[in-house]
Design a protein around this motif. Structure first.
Motif, PDB file in Angstrom:
ATOM      1  N   ASP A  95       0.862  -1.183   0.000  1.00  0.00           N
ATOM      2  CA  ASP A  95       0.000   0.000   0.000  1.00  0.00           C
ATOM      3  C   ASP A  95       0.903   1.238   0.000  1.00  0.00           C
ATOM      4  N   ARG A  96       0.942   1.939  -1.129  1.00  0.00           N
ATOM      5  CA  ARG A  96       1.904   3.036  -1.278  1.00  0.00           C
ATOM      6  C   ARG A  96       1.596   4.225  -0.377  1.00  0.00           C
ATOM      7  N   ALA A  97       0.351   4.318   0.079  1.00  0.00           N
ATOM      8  CA  ALA A  97      -0.014   5.464   0.923  1.00  0.00           C
ATOM      9  C   ALA A  97       0.180   5.161   2.413  1.00  0.00           C
ATOM     10  N   ALA A  98       0.489   3.885   2.729  1.00  0.00           N
ATOM     11  CA  ALA A  98       0.627   3.497   4.151  1.00  0.00           C
ATOM     12  C   ALA A  98       1.987   3.961   4.696  1.00  0.00           C
ATOM     13  N   PRO A  99       2.051   4.206   6.004  1.00  0.00           N
ATOM     14  CA  PRO A  99       3.330   4.637   6.605  1.00  0.00           C
ATOM     15  C   PRO A  99       4.259   3.443   6.844  1.00  0.00           C
ATOM     16  N   LEU A 100       4.751   2.868   5.753  1.00  0.00           N
ATOM     17  CA  LEU A 100       5.547   1.634   5.843  1.00  0.00           C
ATOM     18  C   LEU A 100       6.906   1.883   6.500  1.00  0.00           C
ATOM     19  N   LYS A 101       7.396   0.860   7.189  1.00  0.00           N
ATOM     20  CA  LYS A 101       8.774   0.890   7.686  1.00  0.00           C
ATOM     21  C   LYS A 101       9.600  -0.053   6.818  1.00  0.00           C
ATOM     22  N   ILE A 102      10.645   0.496   6.224  1.00  0.00           N
ATOM     23  CA  ILE A 102      11.450  -0.270   5.261  1.00  0.00           C
ATOM     24  C   ILE A 102      12.919  -0.225   5.673  1.00  0.00           C
ATOM     25  N   GLN A 126       9.061   5.301   6.089  1.00  0.00           N
ATOM     26  CA  GLN A 126      10.286   5.609   6.822  1.00  0.00           C
ATOM     27  C   GLN A 126      11.299   4.549   6.426  1.00  0.00           C
ATOM     28  N   ILE A 127      12.388   4.964   5.814  1.00  0.00           N
ATOM     29  CA  ILE A 127      13.352   4.007   5.264  1.00  0.00           C
ATOM     30  C   ILE A 127      14.669   4.097   6.029  1.00  0.00           C
ATOM     31  N   THR A 128      15.116   2.947   6.527  1.00  0.00           N
ATOM     32  CA  THR A 128      16.441   2.884   7.160  1.00  0.00           C
ATOM     33  C   THR A 128      17.401   2.322   6.127  1.00  0.00           C
ATOM     34  N   ALA A 129      18.341   3.155   5.688  1.00  0.00           N
ATOM     35  CA  ALA A 129      19.344   2.716   4.707  1.00  0.00           C
ATOM     36  C   ALA A 129      20.560   2.223   5.468  1.00  0.00           C
ATOM     37  N   VAL A 130      20.892   0.954   5.252  1.00  0.00           N
ATOM     38  CA  VAL A 130      21.981   0.319   5.998  1.00  0.00           C
ATOM     39  C   VAL A 130      23.152   0.039   5.059  1.00  0.00           C
ATOM     40  N   GLU A 185      10.209  -8.340  13.941  1.00  0.00           N
ATOM     41  CA  GLU A 185       8.966  -7.861  13.307  1.00  0.00           C
ATOM     42  C   GLU A 185       8.869  -6.338  13.276  1.00  0.00           C
ATOM     43  N   ALA A 186      10.011  -5.677  13.083  1.00  0.00           N
ATOM     44  CA  ALA A 186      10.020  -4.205  13.082  1.00  0.00           C
ATOM     45  C   ALA A 186       9.659  -3.625  11.706  1.00  0.00           C
ATOM     46  N   TYR A 187       9.811  -4.407  10.648  1.00  0.00           N
ATOM     47  CA  TYR A 187       9.703  -3.834   9.297  1.00  0.00           C
ATOM     48  C   TYR A 187       8.577  -4.437   8.452  1.00  0.00           C
ATOM     49  N   LEU A 209      11.041  -8.977   9.814  1.00  0.00           N
ATOM     50  CA  LEU A 209       9.842  -8.635   9.031  1.00  0.00           C
ATOM     51  C   LEU A 209       8.570  -8.956   9.804  1.00  0.00           C
ATOM     52  N   LYS A 210       7.574  -8.082   9.672  1.00  0.00           N
ATOM     53  CA  LYS A 210       6.248  -8.426  10.193  1.00  0.00           C
ATOM     54  C   LYS A 210       5.687  -9.599   9.380  1.00  0.00           C
ATOM     55  N   VAL A 211       4.807 -10.388   9.978  1.00  0.00           N
ATOM     56  CA  VAL A 211       4.116 -11.436   9.223  1.00  0.00           C
ATOM     57  C   VAL A 211       3.351 -10.755   8.083  1.00  0.00           C
ATOM     58  N   GLY A 212       3.484 -11.303   6.890  1.00  0.00           N
ATOM     59  CA  GLY A 212       2.848 -10.686   5.722  1.00  0.00           C
ATOM     60  C   GLY A 212       3.716  -9.607   5.084  1.00  0.00           C
ATOM     61  N   GLY A 213       4.824  -9.274   5.746  1.00  0.00           N
ATOM     62  CA  GLY A 213       5.742  -8.273   5.191  1.00  0.00           C
ATOM     63  C   GLY A 213       6.433  -8.798   3.940  1.00  0.00           C
ATOM     64  N   ARG A 214       7.088  -7.899   3.226  1.00  0.00           N
ATOM     65  CA  ARG A 214       7.683  -8.271   1.932  1.00  0.00           C
ATOM     66  C   ARG A 214       9.207  -8.223   1.986  1.00  0.00           C
ATOM     67  N   LEU A 215       9.796  -9.214   1.334  1.00  0.00           N
ATOM     68  CA  LEU A 215      11.233  -9.232   1.095  1.00  0.00           C
ATOM     69  C   LEU A 215      11.442  -8.980  -0.397  1.00  0.00           C
TER      70      LEU A 215
END
Ligand SMILES: C[S@@+](CC[C@H](N)C(=O)[O-])C[C@H]1O[C@@H](n2cnc3c(N)ncnc32)[C@H](O)[C@@H]1O
Length: 250
Positions: A35-42, A63-67, A105-107, A132-138
């Motif tokens: 969902d592009r409008a959701a406040p995703l954590k990546i 919110q994107i954490t670049a590592v 399950e933070a992302y 990753l949260k359950v249902g989250g994407r890799l």
């Protein structure tokens, strides 16, 4: 990356540090069905100077954490994010990808382009699953055989460089064994290697050598890069990066 100083100097001015493309990052995002409008954590792991981070920041309310383990790359990433007015969406974290300080399950999404090979695909997808949260994407790109067989010279080369190289069906099996359901896959086309990565690098060799006094170590790096490019040009019908999109299962 044995000589970081020189490798940083060669790569940090480039838009990207590995094969890929903005359109291909966007294609992977479409296949991930987020969902592009959701406040995703990546988390974008092995972000380099931000090739994929900045596309995601432009397209998402995330919110994107670049590592990355090279602070010099992250410094460039921060400047680029400011230049694109997306810096409020991007945080940088200088850290090795095998020692991530994340909570379970933070992302919502873990993204990694051209980087997971540094710890190996299987270890990476297994270890990162818990963040990753359950249902989250890799979403991860990985060097992949794109034909069932290949010349022995090429097979030998890659078995020396990265023994985990394999066909996509095997990589999907690794994802399935490690708690994911694959939901998409595509192969990076040639322009992601040549136009987007190798040609700009080749165009930077003269300046790189001049900046570094045309020294032996700098010349060795150019020679090694040229050999890698030659190998790709000769054998590009047999390998590429595969882009794997998967959903974390319960
Ligand atoms: C081939 S580059 C790809 C960079 C970027 N994703 C892109 O597509 O332009 C691989 C990146 O992984 C980073 N890297 C290598 N080993 C790492 C590690 N152990 N932990 C974190 N980052 C690492 C490198 O510094 C580099 O930025």
């Amino acid at each position: 990356m044995e000589d970081y100083h020189l490798l940083i100097d060669l790569h940090k001015r480039a838009n990207r540090q590995g094969p890929g493309g903005d359109a291909e990052t966007e294609e992977a995002l479409s296949l991930a069905l987020v969902d592009r409008a959701a406040p995703l954590k990546i988390a974008d792991i092995g972000s380099g100077t931000g090739a994929s981070t900045l596309v995601l920041a432009r397209l998402l309310e995330a919110q994107i954490t670049a590592v990355d383990f090279l602070q010099d790359f992250l410094d460039v990433l921060k400047e680029r994010a400011e230049g694109m007015a997306v810096s409020e969406k991007v945080t940088t974290l200088c850290c090795s990808m095998d020692k991530l300080p994340f909570r379970d399950e933070a992302y919502d999404v873990i993204w990694s382009e051209g980087a997971i090979y540094n710890i190996g695909f299987e270890k990476g997808v297994r270890d990162w699953n818990r963040y990753l949260k359950v249902g989250g994407r890799l979403v991860v790109s990985e060097i992949t055989w794109i034909t069932a067989s290949r010349p022995s010279e090429l097979q030998k080369y890659w078995e020396g460089e990265y023994p985990e190289i394999d066909v996509a069906s095997s990589k999907m099996g690794v994802l399935e064994k490690n708690g994911y359901s694959p939901i998409g896959y595509f192969v990076l086309p040639e322009h992601c290697w040549l136009a987007n990565y190798y040609r700009p690098m080749q165009n930077s060799f003269t300046d790189f050598l001049n900046r570094n006094g045309n020294g032996e170590d700098a010349r060795a790096i150019v020679e090694a890069e040229n050999q890698e490019i030659e190998l790709y040009e000769k054998y590009k019908t047999y390998y590429s990066y595969g882009v794997y999109i998967a959903r974390k299962l319960d």
